[in-house]
Design an enzyme around this catalytic site. Structure first.
Site, mmCIF file in Angstrom:
data_model
loop_
_atom_site.group_PDB
_atom_site.id
_atom_site.type_symbol
_atom_site.label_atom_id
_atom_site.label_comp_id
_atom_site.label_asym_id
_atom_site.label_seq_id
_atom_site.Cartn_x
_atom_site.Cartn_y
_atom_site.Cartn_z
ATOM 1 N N GLY A 153 26.931 -150.094 -53.305
ATOM 2 C CA GLY A 153 26.162 -148.910 -53.651
ATOM 3 C C GLY A 153 25.345 -148.358 -52.512
ATOM 4 N N CYS A 154 25.495 -148.915 -51.319
ATOM 5 C CA CYS A 154 24.633 -148.524 -50.214
ATOM 6 C C CYS A 154 25.433 -147.820 -49.139
ATOM 7 C CB CYS A 154 23.958 -149.760 -49.624
ATOM 8 S SG CYS A 154 22.834 -149.380 -48.297
ATOM 9 N N GLY A 155 25.013 -146.613 -48.786
ATOM 10 C CA GLY A 155 25.733 -145.880 -47.771
ATOM 11 C C GLY A 155 25.001 -145.751 -46.462
#
Length: 272
Positions: A107-109
């Site tokens: 979920g981390c960009g």
């Protein structure tokens, strides 16, 4: 290559009743992206279309253009999968100048950036190609994406990204991570090497965050369509980059947040 999904036992409970059975779930494994022998990022991802992932991630992170990748090896290890990428001398020097280390969940960009300024790296505006879509095409693009989501049909737990061009979806990719799905799609389009224009629309099954707009801009796609809403930062960046954001797409409606001139609305359409 590791399996992309597997069936596991589960107990289903519904209104006081329970029953045993199986549920098919997607695989999620550590995938390292290594450049010239040094690990740059470790992402949790679905172990499929990994060559596409390597090419798309490299472009979208500003590391290398496709012709700057000299060699790519997909190596399975006891701990996960290592995408070993070897860059040209020019790309390698550029990468060393702005190297960062990222260890990110799906979920981390923007995990691991070494400065606040790096969170919004400068990107050139998308080229003006004259690309446009009708209202009906926006609705059709989102609707047809479901036919390109076999892993989602199995597991109900993955995201998808697709590219609309010439009145149809020409490529699509899935992954447990929304960023990974878009990277894989970008890589697939780059590796097709058909000489086709990048004038088209990305369609994603998630919200539009700033990093998704960055990936869209890196590729040069003028339109980004999503089933969920954008963030404020995403709208600001899309406006600056010349990207049209169409979001909250439903069966018969959607909302346009930036550069609405690329979407041809029916004259009798009601504007709320």
């Amino acid at each position: 290559m590791s399996r992309t999904s597997a069936s596991i036992p589960r107990l289903r409970v519904s209104r006081g009743r329970s029953g045993k059975g199986e549920r098919r779930l997607p695989a999620e494994v550590p995938v390292a992206l290594s450049y010239n022998g040094s690990t740059h990022a470790v992402m949790m991802a679905t172990p499929a279309d990994l060559e596409d992932f390597a090419y798309g991630f490299s472009l979208n992170e500003g590391i290398a253009e496709p012709d700057e990748i000299r060699e790519l090896e997909v190596a399975e290890t006891e701990d996960g999968i290592d995408l070993r990428i070897w860059l040209s001398e020019t790309a390698g020097s550029r990468h060393n100048d702005r190297r960062r280390t990222v260890t990110g969940p799906v979920g981390c960009g923007l995990c691991g950036l070494d400065s606040l300024k790096a969170a919004r790296r400068p990107l050139p505006p998308v080229p003006d190609t004259g690309f446009a879509m009708s209202e009906a095409e926006v609705l059709a693009a989102a609707a047809r994406l479901t036919a390109h989501q076999p892993l989602q049909d199995e597991t109900r737990a993955v995201h998808a990204a697709a590219f609309w061009q010439g009145g149809q979806i020409i490529a699509a990719r899935e992954d447990v991570g929304r960023h990974n799905a878009l990277d894989k799609l970008t890589g697939a389009l780059l590796r097709q090497d058909t000489g086709q224009s990048r004038a088209g629309a990305f369609i994603i099954t998630s919200r539009i965050s700033i990093d998704m707009v960055q990936k869209c801009a890196s590729f040069g796609a003028p339109v980004l369509i999503a089933v969920s809403a954008p963030t404020l930062a995403a709208v600001d960046l899309a406006e600056d980059s010349g990207i049209t954001l169409a979001a909250l797409v439903r069966a018969d409606s959607f909302e346009i947040f930036t550069h609405p001139d690329r979407i041809k609305i029916q004259e009798d359409a009601h504007v709320a």
